[in-house]
Scaffold this motif. Structure first.
Motif, mmCIF file in Angstrom:
data_model
loop_
_atom_site.group_PDB
_atom_site.id
_atom_site.type_symbol
_atom_site.label_atom_id
_atom_site.label_comp_id
_atom_site.label_asym_id
_atom_site.label_seq_id
_atom_site.Cartn_x
_atom_site.Cartn_y
_atom_site.Cartn_z
ATOM 1 N N ASN A 201 -11.947 0.391 2.282
ATOM 2 C CA ASN A 201 -12.638 0.825 1.221
ATOM 3 C C ASN A 201 -11.872 0.713 0.017
ATOM 4 O OD1 ASN A 201 -14.712 1.909 -0.198
ATOM 5 N ND2 ASN A 201 -13.996 4.317 0.183
ATOM 6 N N GLN A 202 -10.839 1.496 -0.154
ATOM 7 C CA GLN A 202 -10.132 1.548 -1.522
ATOM 8 C C GLN A 202 -8.693 1.740 -1.123
ATOM 9 O OE1 GLN A 202 -12.200 4.508 -4.049
ATOM 10 N NE2 GLN A 202 -11.983 2.778 -5.347
ATOM 11 N N THR A 203 -7.627 0.832 -1.516
ATOM 12 C CA THR A 203 -6.308 0.718 -1.070
ATOM 13 C C THR A 203 -5.692 0.688 -2.455
ATOM 14 O OG1 THR A 203 -6.685 -0.294 1.040
ATOM 15 C CG2 THR A 203 -4.421 -0.448 0.031
ATOM 16 N N ARG A 204 -4.661 1.675 -2.662
ATOM 17 C CA ARG A 204 -3.755 1.701 -3.688
ATOM 18 C C ARG A 204 -2.503 0.943 -3.560
ATOM 19 N NH1 ARG A 204 -3.149 5.583 -8.183
ATOM 20 N NH2 ARG A 204 -4.861 6.598 -7.070
ATOM 21 N N THR A 205 -2.063 0.071 -4.254
ATOM 22 C CA THR A 205 -0.704 -0.681 -3.913
ATOM 23 C C THR A 205 0.258 -0.862 -5.078
ATOM 24 O OG1 THR A 205 -1.497 -2.729 -4.867
ATOM 25 C CG2 THR A 205 -2.045 -2.221 -2.329
ATOM 26 N N TYR A 206 1.566 -1.014 -4.870
ATOM 27 C CA TYR A 206 2.330 -1.229 -5.971
ATOM 28 C C TYR A 206 3.214 -2.310 -5.790
ATOM 29 C CZ TYR A 206 1.283 3.668 -6.987
ATOM 30 O OH TYR A 206 0.606 4.897 -7.247
ATOM 31 N N PHE A 207 3.714 -2.844 -6.867
ATOM 32 C CA PHE A 207 4.896 -3.895 -6.787
ATOM 33 C C PHE A 207 5.686 -3.860 -8.186
ATOM 34 C CE2 PHE A 207 0.939 -6.222 -8.047
ATOM 35 C CZ PHE A 207 1.180 -6.838 -9.376
ATOM 36 N N GLN A 208 6.733 -4.443 -8.060
ATOM 37 C CA GLN A 208 7.512 -4.698 -9.466
ATOM 38 C C GLN A 208 7.709 -5.866 -9.733
ATOM 39 O OE1 GLN A 208 11.434 -2.801 -9.345
ATOM 40 N NE2 GLN A 208 10.712 -0.748 -10.012
ATOM 41 N N PRO B 72 0.825 -1.167 0.044
ATOM 42 C CA PRO B 72 -0.033 -0.097 -0.105
ATOM 43 C C PRO B 72 0.844 1.409 -0.162
ATOM 44 C CG PRO B 72 -0.702 -1.681 1.541
ATOM 45 C CD PRO B 72 0.678 -2.155 1.253
ATOM 46 N N CYS B 73 0.512 2.357 -1.057
ATOM 47 C CA CYS B 73 1.494 3.217 -0.875
ATOM 48 C C CYS B 73 0.874 4.474 -1.811
ATOM 49 C CB CYS B 73 2.727 3.092 -1.764
ATOM 50 S SG CYS B 73 4.064 4.045 -1.580
#
Length: 419
Positions: free
Chosen positions: A290-297, A249-250
């Motif tokens: 509710n709404q979670t923004r996540t990142y990965f490579q 999450p970020c």
């Protein structure tokens, strides 16, 4: 209720295969439902799209997954379709229904196809999982909305952006369309959707350009579809269970690369969610947030996963320098290297910098670390402390780094240090 085996003489159905002629002239919408189970994993049966669950071969005690393709400009079936079905059936015993709407998805007039997405009829069962690719993601949303969000799960694989960007929730996929909605973004700067759509949204490699995909139009059709299509292969890999990918999450991709989003305290003992099929294990927390923004490579090919360390750097040099690092890990048999150059770092006395180092290979029992410093200016020296840690802590101190020169050392476990 038990499953029924199919008669040996039963005809195997295949997805509609059209060509460029149909793409130019357009086709009328004709939805076909292709039904698979473990008993007929490679031989689809045709179901009624109005009452699919009345088919005698349906096992109502098993979950049901709908797989919905997207825009098909040339009319050919998706190359990933049969593997996706097999991966789902290998993962667990279920009913798999491929929604074949190639007649209606095959049209150079993309906007006509957008209109067709609203005409699909779905089903209302809490055990339903709808996996929608591109326009298929919004079909899943419209189906879920028709049944007041009672569908169990919607997975949106790079949901279509053109004609949906900026639209209100009633005209696109949104979190209220199912009990759990997840969206993977891989081409948000072209064919995909940019903003949040689900309870959790994954932005692979930042959500736009994917590793290994062409960067120029001279690469032909792959230039247009590689990033968009990568979403399917990433999710298939998660179904296949090849290698778990942690979704951090970020607020932004830059913060993620800077190593500022490693703390998943909001998920308490469950830890950071994983991307893909097993994300359902974090459903309750994600729905509550509710709404979670996540990142990965990822890597450029299956199994796609990378392996991370957080890198903390404390510099002692007298003068300020700007540059970046490469880091190599080795256990004496295997090695892997990463270049931390997404931005230039300022190496200033007593200043701490943080980065996330994601390696293509998981090196167990690291015996050697090699650092190389690249500066904007030649003949730069900086005396700095470098600390590497992430799950498997590694520490080291008092390294003199010179421009473009390898410095190799054995890591000191952080528990044995005074840091």
């Amino acid at each position: 209720m038990t499953s029924c085996f199919l008669p040996a003489a039963e005809k195997c159905e295949e997805m509609t295969d059209l060509d460029l002629k149909h793409s130019l002239t357009g086709t009328s919408l004709n939805v076909r439902l292709l039904f698979y189970t473990r008993a007929n994993a490679s031989c689809a049966q045709l179901l009624s799209h109005r009452e699919p669950f009345n088919n005698s071969q349906f096992n109502l005690s098993s979950p049901t997954t709908f797989l919905i393709h997207g825009y098909r400009p040339t009319g050919s079936p998706p190359i990933w379709l049969s593997d996706f079905v097999k991966f789902l059936l290998n993962r667990r015993d279920m009913n798999v229904i491929v929604v074949d709407w190639n007649r209606g998805a095959t049209n150079i007039n993309y906007w006509k196809v957008v209109d067709n997405t609203r005409k699909h009829n779905g089903a209302d069962l809490s055990s339903i999982h709808m996996i929608g690719v591109s326009l298929g993601a919004h079909i899943s949303g419209f189906t879920g909305a028709n049944f007041n969000g009672k569908i169990g799960r919607i997975t949106a694989l790079d949901p279509a952006g053109p004609e949906f960007n900026g639209r209100p929730p009633s005209e696109r996929l949104d979190p209220s369309d199912a009990l759990f909605v997840e969206a993977l973004h891989t081409d948000m700067d072209a064919l995909g959707y940019r903003e949040l759509l689900g309870h959790i949204d994954y932005y692979a490699n930042g959500g736009a350009d994917q590793p290994g995909c062409p960067k120029t139009i001279f690469s032909g059709s792959q230039y247009f579809k590689c990033d968009h299509q990568r979403s399917v292969f990433l999710y298939m890999s998660s179904v296949n269970g090849s290698c778990p990918i942690i979704a951090y999450p970020c607020d932004s991709y830059t913060k993620f690369l800077d190593g500022k989003c490693m703390d998943c305290g909001r998920f308490q003992s469950a830890g950071c969610p994983v991307f893909g099929y097993d994300a359902i294990n974090w459903k309750d927390t994600l729905v509550q947030l509710n709404q979670t923004r996540t990142y990965f490579q990822t890597n450029k090919e299956t199994p796609f996963c990378k392996f991370g360390y957080k890198v903390d750097i404390v510099t002692w040099n007298q003068k300020t320098h700007w540059g970046y690092l490469t880091i190599k890990l080795s256990n004496g048999q295997k090695e892997t290297q990463v270049e931390l150059n997404h931005k230039y770092l300022m190496f200033e006395r007593f200043v701490k910098s943080s980065l996330l180092a994601l390696f293509d290979t998981d090196i167990q029992s690291v015996k050697e670390i090699t650092l190389k410093f690249f500066s904007w200016f030649l003949s730069s020296k900086c005396h700095q402390t470098v600390v590497l840690y992430f799950n498997r802590p590694l520490c080291r101190y008092d390294l003199l780094l010179e421009e473009n020169k390898d410095v190799t050392f054995r890591p000191i476990p952080c528990e044995d240090s005074n840091f």
